[in-house]
Design a protein around this motif. Structure first.
Motif, mmCIF file in Angstrom:
data_model
loop_
_atom_site.group_PDB
_atom_site.id
_atom_site.type_symbol
_atom_site.label_atom_id
_atom_site.label_comp_id
_atom_site.label_asym_id
_atom_site.label_seq_id
_atom_site.Cartn_x
_atom_site.Cartn_y
_atom_site.Cartn_z
ATOM 1 N N LEU A 73 0.835 -1.184 0.000
ATOM 2 C CA LEU A 73 0.000 0.000 0.000
ATOM 3 C C LEU A 73 0.882 1.250 0.000
ATOM 4 O O LEU A 73 1.868 1.315 0.734
ATOM 5 N N PRO A 74 0.576 2.253 -0.819
ATOM 6 C CA PRO A 74 1.375 3.482 -0.833
ATOM 7 C C PRO A 74 1.414 4.152 0.539
ATOM 8 O O PRO A 74 0.464 4.041 1.325
ATOM 9 N N THR A 75 2.492 4.844 0.818
ATOM 10 C CA THR A 75 2.637 5.532 2.098
ATOM 11 C C THR A 75 1.618 6.652 2.243
ATOM 12 O O THR A 75 1.024 6.845 3.310
ATOM 13 N N THR A 76 1.395 7.385 1.150
ATOM 14 C CA THR A 76 0.463 8.511 1.174
ATOM 15 C C THR A 76 -0.844 8.107 0.520
ATOM 16 O O THR A 76 -0.866 7.631 -0.611
ATOM 17 N N PRO A 160 -3.482 11.645 -3.639
ATOM 18 C CA PRO A 160 -2.055 11.667 -3.975
ATOM 19 C C PRO A 160 -1.790 11.042 -5.348
ATOM 20 O O PRO A 160 -2.622 10.291 -5.884
ATOM 21 N N THR A 161 -0.623 11.349 -5.883
ATOM 22 C CA THR A 161 -0.230 10.811 -7.185
ATOM 23 C C THR A 161 -0.237 9.291 -7.173
ATOM 24 O O THR A 161 -0.574 8.650 -8.176
ATOM 25 N N ALA A 162 0.096 8.691 -6.026
ATOM 26 C CA ALA A 162 0.177 7.233 -5.922
ATOM 27 C C ALA A 162 -1.169 6.545 -6.112
ATOM 28 O O ALA A 162 -1.221 5.337 -6.327
ATOM 29 N N GLU A 163 -2.276 7.298 -6.032
ATOM 30 C CA GLU A 163 -3.601 6.708 -6.215
ATOM 31 C C GLU A 163 -4.216 7.045 -7.568
ATOM 32 O O GLU A 163 -5.352 6.641 -7.854
ATOM 33 N N LEU A 164 -3.506 7.767 -8.397
ATOM 34 C CA LEU A 164 -4.043 8.164 -9.694
ATOM 35 C C LEU A 164 -3.812 7.062 -10.716
ATOM 36 O O LEU A 164 -2.698 6.576 -10.895
ATOM 37 N N GLY A 165 -4.889 6.683 -11.395
ATOM 38 C CA GLY A 165 -4.800 5.688 -12.456
ATOM 39 C C GLY A 165 -5.004 6.331 -13.811
ATOM 40 O O GLY A 165 -4.452 7.388 -14.105
ATOM 41 N N GLU A 166 -5.840 5.709 -14.601
ATOM 42 C CA GLU A 166 -6.086 6.191 -15.955
ATOM 43 C C GLU A 166 -6.862 7.499 -15.947
ATOM 44 O O GLU A 166 -7.751 7.701 -15.114
ATOM 45 N N VAL A 167 -6.520 8.379 -16.897
ATOM 46 C CA VAL A 167 -7.182 9.680 -17.015
ATOM 47 C C VAL A 167 -7.643 9.844 -18.456
ATOM 48 O O VAL A 167 -6.909 9.522 -19.395
ATOM 49 N N ARG A 168 -8.854 10.351 -18.620
ATOM 50 C CA ARG A 168 -9.369 10.588 -19.971
ATOM 51 C C ARG A 168 -10.106 11.917 -20.015
ATOM 52 O O ARG A 168 -10.916 12.205 -19.136
ATOM 53 N N GLN A 169 -9.813 12.711 -21.037
ATOM 54 C CA GLN A 169 -10.448 14.004 -21.222
ATOM 55 C C GLN A 169 -11.445 13.910 -22.374
ATOM 56 O O GLN A 169 -11.091 13.456 -23.467
#
Length: 311
Positions: A73-76, A160-169
């Protein structure tokens, strides 16, 4: 789907009048790879249909599960305090206007200020933000900038960045019909879809949608992103690829499938703990492509496969 999630979706549908039709057009490629993501957005042009299942049994594409998860699991992580008044109003909405609570049901509360409506449910990790000020006239907008602004808003709120997955605009359009005459489509909103991922693996059902108006103003956010527990997760598996394929075969057969192409991919399935926080369990999605027949089309079939997940 929970009753809260259904209610949130209902608000999305009723926000548009019944005579409006919404269409989405992709304008940007993926901004962040989701790794092995069975819940990923799919380019319709890349979806291959077939007239009939293969007759030689299941043919597995196991490329996406060739490398087993190893990260913890990520720290943040998004903190539970993100669902408090200060974080929601100051960081997510970005206003100093005072809010008044207008309704409550269980853990859900509705609040309103001069310019904003806010609905939150910390237990489910859901937030709905609506601007009461309509967007101005359409002006030229840079999709990449809108996407960066949406991500910055979510990160300012606490994702946090560590929880960001796919992004679509994407862009959404409305189209009016009066007396059988359909008008030309007009731009409704710019939308940024963000999926949650841990170590590149999609978390089922968790996402955020941030919407900007035709003038680029922030208009709406619909978020399902509950706080994760610090323990209790089952993030890995000791099964080999061959063992997972066998389990997928058995799971598909149990659902009445007998043959066809099958794409396997990792995913994390969230479960709420007695503490109110959420824990993740590793599973595999077994997805069969759509089938087009002479009189009907069968949608893609997705079956969950248990992989005896371990901490």
């Amino acid at each position: 789907m929970t009753a809260a999630a259904t209610d949130f979706d209902q608000k999305e549908r009723t926000a548009m009048k019944s005579h409006l039709l919404i269409r989405f057009l992709t304008v940007l490629p993926l901004a962040a790879a989701s790794g092995c993501d069975s819940g990923a957005f799919m380019d319709p042009a890349a979806v291959t249909t077939q007239s009939a299942r293969a007759t030689v049994g299941f043919i597995f594409d196991s490329t996406a599960i060739a490398t087993p998860p190893t990260g913890g699991l990520p720290t943040t992580l998004l903190p539970s305090t993100a669902f408090g008044d200060a974080a929601l109003q100051g960081s997510l909405v970005g206003t100093t206007e005072p809010f008044t609570q207008t309704g409550a049901l269980g853990s859900r509360a509705e609040l309103e200020s001069q310019s904003w409506k806010l609905e939150r449910d910390p237990s489910e990790g859901q937030v709905l933000v609506l601007s009461k000020v309509a967007s101005g006239p359409r002006t030229p907008q840079e999709p990449a900038l809108l996407q960066r602004n949406a991500l910055a808003r979510l990160q300012r709120w606490g994702i946090p960045t560590a929880e960001l997955g796919e992004v679509r605009q994407v862009k959404s359009f409305t189209q009016r019909e009066e007396n059988g005459v359909v008008a030309a489509p007009t731009l409704h909103r710019h939308k940024t879809f963000v999926l949650r991922a841990i170590n590149g693996i999609h978390v089922e059902g968790h996402r955020a949608v941030v919407s900007h108006g035709p003038d680029g103003s922030f208009q709406r956010a619909l978020i399902s992103w509950p706080a994760l527990a610090r323990s209790g997760h089952l993030l890995r598996t000791r099964l080999t690829t061959a063992q997972i394929e066998q389990r997928a075969r058995e799971a598909l057969q149990a659902e009445g499938e007998t043959a066809g192409d099958v794409h396997l991919s990792w995913k994390y399935v969230p479960t709420q703990l007695s503490t109110g926080e959420w824990a993740l369990t590793l599973q595999v999605s077994a997805e069969m492509p759509p089938v087009t027949g002479t009189t009907s089309t069968e949608e893609p079939r997705v079956i969950d496969v248990d992989v005896s997940a371990i901490p």
